[in-house]
Design a protein around this motif. Sequence first.
Motif, short mmCIF file in Angstrom:
data_model
loop_
_atom_site.label_atom_id
_atom_site.label_comp_id
_atom_site.label_asym_id
_atom_site.label_seq_id
_atom_site.Cartn_x
_atom_site.Cartn_y
_atom_site.Cartn_z
N PRO A 87 0.81 -1.22 0.00
CA PRO A 87 0.00 0.00 0.00
C PRO A 87 0.85 1.27 0.00
N HIS A 88 0.47 2.25 -0.83
CA HIS A 88 1.06 3.58 -0.73
C HIS A 88 0.31 4.30 0.38
N LEU A 89 1.04 4.80 1.35
CA LEU A 89 0.41 5.29 2.57
C LEU A 89 -0.24 6.66 2.42
N GLY A 90 -0.04 7.33 1.29
CA GLY A 90 -0.67 8.62 1.07
C GLY A 90 -0.01 9.73 1.85
N THR A 91 -0.44 10.95 1.59
CA THR A 91 0.13 12.11 2.27
C THR A 91 -0.19 12.04 3.76
N PRO A 92 0.80 12.20 4.63
CA PRO A 92 0.54 12.08 6.07
C PRO A 92 -0.21 13.27 6.62
N GLY B 158 14.07 25.07 4.73
CA GLY B 158 14.98 23.96 4.94
C GLY B 158 14.79 23.29 6.29
N GLY B 159 14.77 24.09 7.36
CA GLY B 159 14.67 23.53 8.70
C GLY B 159 13.25 23.25 9.15
N GLY B 160 12.29 24.04 8.65
CA GLY B 160 10.92 23.92 9.12
C GLY B 160 10.01 23.11 8.23
N TYR B 161 10.50 22.69 7.05
CA TYR B 161 9.63 21.95 6.12
C TYR B 161 10.34 20.74 5.52
N LEU B 162 11.50 20.95 4.89
CA LEU B 162 12.18 19.84 4.23
C LEU B 162 12.60 18.76 5.23
N THR B 163 12.96 19.16 6.44
CA THR B 163 13.31 18.14 7.44
C THR B 163 12.11 17.26 7.77
N GLN B 164 10.91 17.84 7.72
CA GLN B 164 9.71 17.04 7.95
C GLN B 164 9.46 16.09 6.78
N VAL B 165 9.63 16.59 5.55
CA VAL B 165 9.46 15.75 4.36
C VAL B 165 10.40 14.54 4.45
N PHE B 166 11.65 14.80 4.81
CA PHE B 166 12.63 13.72 4.89
C PHE B 166 12.34 12.79 6.07
N SER B 167 11.81 13.33 7.17
CA SER B 167 11.54 12.49 8.35
C SER B 167 10.35 11.56 8.12
N HIS B 168 9.38 11.99 7.34
CA HIS B 168 8.27 11.09 6.99
C HIS B 168 8.74 10.04 5.98
N TRP B 169 9.69 10.41 5.14
CA TRP B 169 10.27 9.55 4.10
C TRP B 169 9.17 8.81 3.36
N ASP B 170 9.21 7.47 3.34
CA ASP B 170 8.20 6.71 2.61
C ASP B 170 7.10 6.17 3.51
N GLY B 171 7.13 6.54 4.79
CA GLY B 171 6.12 6.06 5.72
C GLY B 171 6.48 4.75 6.38
N GLU C 201 9.58 9.25 -6.07
CA GLU C 201 8.30 8.54 -6.16
C GLU C 201 7.98 7.82 -4.85
N ARG C 202 9.00 7.56 -4.03
CA ARG C 202 8.79 6.82 -2.79
C ARG C 202 8.50 7.74 -1.60
N LEU C 203 8.86 9.01 -1.71
CA LEU C 203 8.70 9.91 -0.55
C LEU C 203 7.23 10.25 -0.34
N ARG C 204 6.79 10.02 0.86
CA ARG C 204 5.36 10.06 1.15
C ARG C 204 4.76 11.46 1.04
#
Length: 728
Positions: free
Chosen positions: A226-231, A255-268, A495-498
């Motif tokens: 399953p693709h977990l969808g946008t968190p 960079g610090g307030g948004y991209l770090t969150q994108v990377f921390s969610h990664w692919d779920g 394509e894998r980043l949630r």
Amino acid sequence: MIFFQGKRIFSAIFDMDGTLFDTERLRFRTLKQASMEIFGKALSEQTLIGSLGLSAKKAEALAKAHEGEDFPYAQIRQRADQLELEYVRNHGVPIKAGLLEVLERLRKSGLTMAVATSSRRAIAEEYLINANVLKYFDVTVCGDEVSQGKPHPEIFLRAASALNTEPSKCLMVEDSENGLLSAIRAEGQGILIEDIKPPAAEVKAGAFKAYLSMHEFLADLSECVPHLGTPAVNEPFPASLNQFRVGIHGFGAIGGGYLTQVFSHWDGYTRPCEIIAATRSRMLRETVSAFGSYSVRYGATSFDQTIENVRMIDMDDDDALIEMYTAAEIIGLSLPEQAIRKQAKVIAKGLLRRFERRGRALTILTVLNKIGGAAFVRLHVQAELELLCPQAISQQILEKTHFAETVVSRIVSKISNDALLRQLRIKSQMFQNSLEGEPEHASKPSAPVPEYERLIGRFRPFAQSSSAMSQLHLILFNSEPDMPLYVERGSDLLERLRQVKTVTDIAQIQLIKNRLWNGPHAIIAWYASLLGYDWVGQGMGDARVAALAERLINQEVAPALSAENPQMTEVIDGFAATFLERCKTSFKDPCTRVGRDPLRKLQRHERIFSSIDLARKHGIQTPALAFGAALAVHYALACADGKDLEAQRMKRLYKDSESSVEAVLTYSGDYNGKPYPGLDSTADAAVLGAVCAHFRQLRLNVNEAPAAHRRGSSQMRAENTEQIARHC
């Protein structure tokens, strides 16, 4: 259960050495060393490669066939086990790249799982525990527990039976010829992930699927789970860490307030083991390092999100930046244009070092408020690369580097240094109270130091160990809750980043977002600042600022965009509504940050004037946009911030031209090494006239208004939208 390549799969059984772990090369090394110590001669490559996947007995027979019957294989193998365990205990088990993502997907898809290894149980369990992957497996079958080793099918049949699964419904994952033969003979779905020695062609042909790497297997597997969808904004990050490192080049608001969150969610399923973040701010670097983490506050949902595993580096430390570009799997580049020009050289050096050491692809997420931002970065990096290496090498590096164009869908602001210092004072007292008489760890300085250094000194010794620190989350950024990051397609990793939404035509979304948000956002900040407000949200409480915002979006910019892109009307309406709603609640968004660099925002084909062109193309009048350009000049003249170099330059232009607004708007001198693209006094005469008229009226109104009125009195807030209509 999953459907994998048309097969119903209930279980997965993994070989260990060479499949889960990159231990075959380590094993070769230790066997050679043990053989030299005991026999005085290293085992041959032929013997080592031939023994891949064999049981201990069969490996011993092979070694004696090559080295003679008196060859002390059992003694050598025992010594090699000791050497290998010593290495693993000191350095950890070398896990195959992509393994953790595979295991997480299989487990969360409900599969039962087993290990089927030729290694002895004592060794197998130590390795599985050391690598923290034993938790994924329900069953472990080891080489000292079967009577017939690989390529006999016994070990896979026993594992399948222990999982209560028919062999034909099991993925049996192997790296060697003997292991694959064992899986095939067990009538399982043999998955080959090649390691040191590829199997013979006829054996490889018997595999259900064959891959060159675990990441290739992961790509196919990702299609089946399953693709977990946008968190959701408050959804926890994955608990499991993968082996990836990611980089943030520019630890500012985005960079610090948004991209770090994108990377921390990664692919779920997993998240990176480390985020490397570069900033010039010593205060930020030392604070994050001392606390070990930091938080982003989402005021609209009263939620604080903690970002962990961040290692701060100095953006002026070229060696550290080069190493970041060498080690990271993906890098978020969030710098203004001028900084990118200056950083292009070190980026090029990092890419060259990466190519020389690893030869691996890299994705660079380019966050730049500029259409064609990724191409802009690529161009400057390419120019620097061609000074560092031959053009052929430069081309190979660029082919392996994907500069991804992005569109950010949220507003983020970094707290001020003063606000950070206030937090440190309060948290320092809280922390001191929580220690309850524990000895002071921070040494007293022999010379005066900045207050933040003294405060941070109290936390630093406890950063990794004190439970009290976990209660002292430090807020560094305030953010709106919108989640998706729009990115141009072109990298499999994206394509894998949630939290990433990949699109084919990023330029269209970029244009819509930039026109709707960037120009109007700055205009709102300039007007709010003029009326005495420090924050965008406060300014929107003033009827005149709110009326200007509504007119800009709903009567000028959005209608022009819809006329130009009728198929995107729904998207445009959504962006417009979101933007206005955000501005109303942007109480942590300082006008000085949003309004900075006014000269950049007044370029001929950027933000404000490009929106005027588009509106006029479709017969739409633009008094609010012209009023906004006049506000930009007024803001620059009133700006007391010496760090806003563009505002200071506009002041000098205005003064040197004997107070001519037209001279400021038609400036064509140097701008970051190139001529500034200002308005043309002839071709743009109409818009120049409109802006100058608004500016004169602004100066007149400000000069005539009493001081209390200029600060934004209650009477001012009560005025209705008719006044803004007169301005426009």
